[in-house]
Scaffold this active site. Structure first.
Site, PDB file in Angstrom:
ATOM      1  N   HIS A 100      -5.633 -12.197   3.721  1.00 50.10           N
ATOM      2  CA  HIS A 100      -5.255 -11.408   4.891  1.00 50.10           C
ATOM      3  C   HIS A 100      -4.996  -9.953   4.556  1.00 50.10           C
ATOM      4  CE1 HIS A 100      -1.222 -11.370   3.300  1.00 50.10           C
ATOM      5  NE2 HIS A 100      -0.660 -10.963   4.415  1.00 50.10           N
ATOM      6  N   GLU A 144      -3.669   2.596  12.698  1.00 55.82           N
ATOM      7  CA  GLU A 144      -4.556   3.543  12.020  1.00 55.82           C
ATOM      8  C   GLU A 144      -5.740   3.915  12.897  1.00 55.82           C
ATOM      9  OE1 GLU A 144      -3.798   2.101   7.389  1.00 55.82           O
ATOM     10  OE2 GLU A 144      -5.655   1.526   8.414  1.00 55.82           O
ATOM     11  N   ASN A 169      -0.500 -15.340  10.210  1.00 54.65           N
ATOM     12  CA  ASN A 169       0.661 -16.217  10.016  1.00 54.65           C
ATOM     13  C   ASN A 169       0.682 -17.186  11.187  1.00 54.65           C
ATOM     14  OD1 ASN A 169       1.494 -14.755   7.788  1.00 54.65           O
ATOM     15  ND2 ASN A 169       3.462 -14.133   8.621  1.00 54.65           N
ATOM     16  N   SER A 179      -3.886  -1.455   1.587  1.00 54.34           N
ATOM     17  CA  SER A 179      -2.588  -0.791   1.680  1.00 54.34           C
ATOM     18  C   SER A 179      -2.799   0.659   2.123  1.00 54.34           C
ATOM     19  CB  SER A 179      -1.881  -0.852   0.328  1.00 54.34           C
ATOM     20  OG  SER A 179      -2.736  -0.364  -0.689  1.00 54.34           O
TER      21      SER A 179
END
Length: 395
Positions: free
Chosen positions: A323, A161, A268, A301
């Site tokens: 996260h 983005e 992760n 999102s």
């Protein structure tokens, strides 16, 4: 924070019963210490809950790290304002340049190495040597084309983005992990842990909660490959960010994009930490480390806000925070529930590739990011709130 039991603490105000039961199963394992911490974005995962922090003594659950080892975020603050970027023309060509510079979608990789990717591949080979001569042969055997995966995005919720903060300063923002090579490592060691559980007839609430014991050859091999994959993920994001910055420089008609700030974080991962004097393996599956003053990134999102944050060092969360938004609908259910018109409305004013492919990434398929951030107010403080200008995703 809600204390569900002595072994399970919860920060999620939105938590379904299935996810709760999964977290309770994980918290029941004998080597969890002192407790599992459920983050505000907690939702059902493979074996262990996505959006959870699992501190373990002398053992690791490979599925509790996740199948995209080292997945995480990177952000770069540029010197330009929104007006300056828009003054150079439509953002559509910039999106197109980014889509050509970075391979998108599952199974799509580079055809050849760039000079910068070659340097990063050399670094990864050096890291493998430091971790042990057994690491790289295992990686190459499972994924011969791993070098060409460096600098590729993937699909699903991975994205690139161009964003702007509350002062209209332009940031570059990117989400990805260790690609196919990390997935192969994860799946292989999840299978090894399962076989060990079957061999030793362990009574598990879920076979994906099978673990590896510290001090065994299987544990040592997993940790070595895991550390390598985490470094791959970090360099993968660096490589892509450099390419995206190059695309923005072309748009701005300058030689390169000056960086005023660069922030990286895994969400992760596993690492060795000490809490209350106890040495632990802390696995964050869909959670970031948030020590006091530590910078972090929490994306929303598609079409919603994202955040640059600073950790508050909450000891009960084991210095952790959410996260992202966290899924509320499965991908299949989202495709059946949400429409293209709803997605178009959510993405109004953002330059993106208009396609039904992204219906399962509709904002309504995720928990409201505002709710997640409210739940996380004792875990992080917000430095910047980012809004999207350009969104790039793979199929």
């Amino acid at each position: 924070m809600e204390r569900l039991s002595d072994r399970l603490l919860n920060w999620a105000s939105i938590l379904d019963d299935v996810t709760l039961r999964q977290a309770e199963n994980t918290a029941s394992l004998p080597f969890i210490h002192p407790h599992v911490a459920l983050m505000p974005d907690a939702h059902l995962g493979k074996g262990a809950t996505v959006g959870s922090v699992l501190p373990t003594r002398a053992a690791i659950i490979p599925a509790a790290v996740g199948v995209d080892i080292g997945c995480g975020m990177i952000a770069v603050r540029t010197p330009w304002s929104v007006d300056e970027v828009r003054a150079r023309g439509s953002l559509a060509p910039l999106r197109g340049d980014i889509e050509r510079a970075v391979p998108l979608s599952a199974g799509k990789y580079n055809r050849k190495l760039t000079a910068s990717a070659r340097r990063r591949v050399d670094e990864l080979e050096d890291v493998a040597d430091e971790l042990g001569t057994h690491v790289l042969p295992a990686v190459i055997g499972a994924t011969p084309n791993w070098q060409l995966q460096l600098g590729s995005l993937g699909s699903g919720n991975h994205f690139i983005e161009v964003t702007a903060d509350e002062q209209d300063r332009v940031w570059l923002f990117l989400h990805s992990g260790s690609r196919g090579v990390g997935n192969k490592i994860a799946m292989r060691h999840i299978a090894i842990a399962r076989k060990r559980a079957e061999r030793d007839r362990l009574d598990l609430p879920d076979r994906d909660l099978a673990w590896l014991d510290e001090g065994t050859a299987e544990f040592d091999q997993y940790i070595a490959e895991l550390r390598w994959a985490q470094h791959f993920a970090l360099l993968n994001r660096d490589e892509m960010m450099d390419r995206v910055a190059g695309c923005l420089a072309v748009h701005m008609r300058v030689g390169e994009t000056p960086e005023l700030e660069r922030i990286q974080c895994h969400h992760n991962f596993t690492q060795r930490e000490t809490h209350d004097g106890v040495d632990l393996w802390v696995s964050r599956k869909g959670a970031i480390e948030a020590r006091k003053g530590q910078d972090g990134l929490i994306p929303g999102s598609m079409g919603t806000a994202s955040y640059v944050v600073s950790g508050l060092g909450n000891p009960l969360s084991l210095n952790s925070s959410p996260h992202g938004a966290g899924r509320a609908y499965s991908r299949s259910r989202a495709r059946k529930t949400f429409t293209r018109a709803q997605l178009e409305e959510s993405m109004a004013g953002i330059e993106w590739r208009h396609s039904d492919v992204f219906l399962d990434e509709s904002p309504a398929a995720y928990k409201p990011i505002d709710t997640v951030m409210e739940d996380a107010k004792d875990l992080v403080e917000v430095r910047h709130t980012l809004r999207q200008l350009v969104n790039v995703k793979g199929d």
